[in-house]
Write a protein that holds these residues in place. Structure first.
Motif, PDB file in Angstrom:
ATOM      1  N   PRO A  85       0.844  -1.201   0.000  1.00  0.00           N
ATOM      2  CA  PRO A  85       0.000   0.000   0.000  1.00  0.00           C
ATOM      3  C   PRO A  85       0.880   1.252   0.000  1.00  0.00           C
ATOM      4  N   MET A 111      -4.789  -3.169   0.145  1.00  0.00           N
ATOM      5  CA  MET A 111      -5.094  -3.175   1.581  1.00  0.00           C
ATOM      6  C   MET A 111      -5.862  -4.451   1.949  1.00  0.00           C
ATOM      7  N   TRP A 149      -6.251  -5.609   5.515  1.00  0.00           N
ATOM      8  CA  TRP A 149      -6.828  -4.643   6.456  1.00  0.00           C
ATOM      9  C   TRP A 149      -8.311  -4.902   6.666  1.00  0.00           C
TER      10      TRP A 149
END
Ligand code: PLP
Length: 383
Positions: free
Chosen positions: A44, A241, A244
């Motif tokens: 990222p 991501m 996440w």
């Protein structure tokens, strides 16, 4: 131990099963290059990691997040829709922040489908759609994405008696695994069909930002689309991501309220620093740098595959090559490839009609692709 009856209909998640087999072989000392898995290797952007860490140092960040997601992130999603699709979205009614898109796509079925209903799933299609149907007691029915139709779904071909039992249809463009981008007129035809049969259209836009040719469009932008559509977004592929766990559902407000009811009974929202970084991500585009790296890999992989004699189209989008399996059987070819030290995903992972194909993922650097494809070229074609 006795298990629930629903487990009888629930196979292991296909990528979990493949991952276990890989781990077993590696533990036994086999050297395997994994071109099957889709797990973005491009990190990222540093600004997103910095925002995450800065927010994590704030005491208030560790409280339970709001179930619907922060207003800032919902407003950023609405601004993104305006900018990207000229579609107006109300951050209060039309947006729900989710823990990534996979589980939201499954929870969605729990909210809208009854046992006995039919759920249409594309074949090839992301495996979670069929699992969502099974878990909600419905029957998944494959909609073929035929190469002759450019991998666009033909809902008109669904027999009328089946169409009357359909409650939900999942479609995914830009498409995993075929790399096809849907033109606006295709979304319009699908929206019209869903309106005619009173069906919820779930448009999975996971690869909306990774497009090499043409432009991704939105079902919500089609005439009448807002009445029947929920769109699914994720930060996993656009911003790398994926670990996440953040996504969003956007569209039909009654459906979103029902999904929120399911989700808020099961989970407790997305960690606030992740939502702050996701908001920051939407303020800038994912970066041509990411797309251009995937484009280089696509060009390299397509060229190399063709030079090795494989039949493969150049994907317009997403991070995969969808390849015709020599010998016509992707399962047997993938098994032979594994014995030759390279993992690819057999087409059957994406539905029974897709068995003649295999998929490789472009979430690997050029060097690894090069080594893996060289091994692929040496696979003895099963007869
Ligand atoms: C088409 C499609 N939808 C959804 C997902 C799920 O992504 P996530 O749960 O990371 O948001 C994936 C992941 O590969 C995908 O390919």
């Amino acid at each position: 131990m006795r298990f629930a009856e629903r487990m009888a209909a629930l196979p292991p998640y296909v990528f979990d099963a493949i991952g276990r087999e890989l781990a077993r072989r590696r533990a036994a000392g086999e050297d395997i290059i994994d071109l099957g898995i889709s797990d973005p290797d491009i990190p990222p952007a540093p600004r997103l990691v910095e925002r995450l860490t800065a927010e994590a140092h704030r005491e208030a960040s560790h409280r339970y997040p709001p179930y619907q997601g922060t207003y800032a992130l919902r407003e950023a999603v609405a601004a993104w829709y305006r900018r990207r699709f000229q579609v107006s979205v109300d951050p209060d009614r039309d947006v729900l922040i989710t823990q990534g898109s996979k589980e939201a796509l499954v929870h969605l079925a729990l909210a809208v489908v009854n046992p006995g209903d039919v759920v249409l799933v594309p074949d090839p299609g992301y495996p979670a759609y069929a699992m969502a149907a099974w878990l909600s007691g419905a029957t998944p029915v494959s909609v073929p994405l035929a190469a002759e139709r450019g991998f666009l779904a033909d809902l008109e071909a669904v027999p009328r008696d089946v169409a009357r039992r359909v409650r939900l249809v999942y479609l995914n463009y830009p498409n995993n695994p075929t790399g096809r981008v849907a033109p606006p007129e295709a979304w319009q035809a699908w929206v019209d069909w869903c309106r005619a049969y009173d069906v919820l259209l779930v448009a999975d836009l996971a690869y909306v930002d990774i497009v090499y040719a043409g432009r991704a469009t939105s079902a919500l932008g089609a005439r009448g689309g807002r009445t029947v559509t929920v769109e699914s977004l994720t930060w996993s592929k656009s911003y790398s991501m994926q670990g996440w766990r953040v996504g969003a559902l956007v569209g039909q407000p009654d459906v979103l309220s029902a999904i929120r009811r399911v989700e808020s009974n099961i989970n407790a929202g997305v960690f606030l620093p992740i939502q702050a970084a996701a908001t920051e991500a939407l303020a800038g585009d994912p970066g041509e740098a990411v797309v251009s790296r995937y484009r280089d890999r696509r060009d390299f992989a397509v060229g190399r595959l063709r030079s090795l004699g494989f039949r493969v189209g150049a994907p317009e989008a997403a991070v995969y090559c969808w390849v015709e399996a020599p010998g016509g059987d992707g399962d047997r070819f993938a098994a032979a490839a594994l014995d030759a030290g390279v993992a690819v995903t057999p087409g059957s992972a994406f539905g029974p009609l897709s068995r003649p194909y295999f998929r490789i993922s472009l979430t690997h650097g050029l060097k690894e692709l090069d080594r893996g494809l060289a091994r692929l070229g040496r696979v003895a074609v099963p007869v």
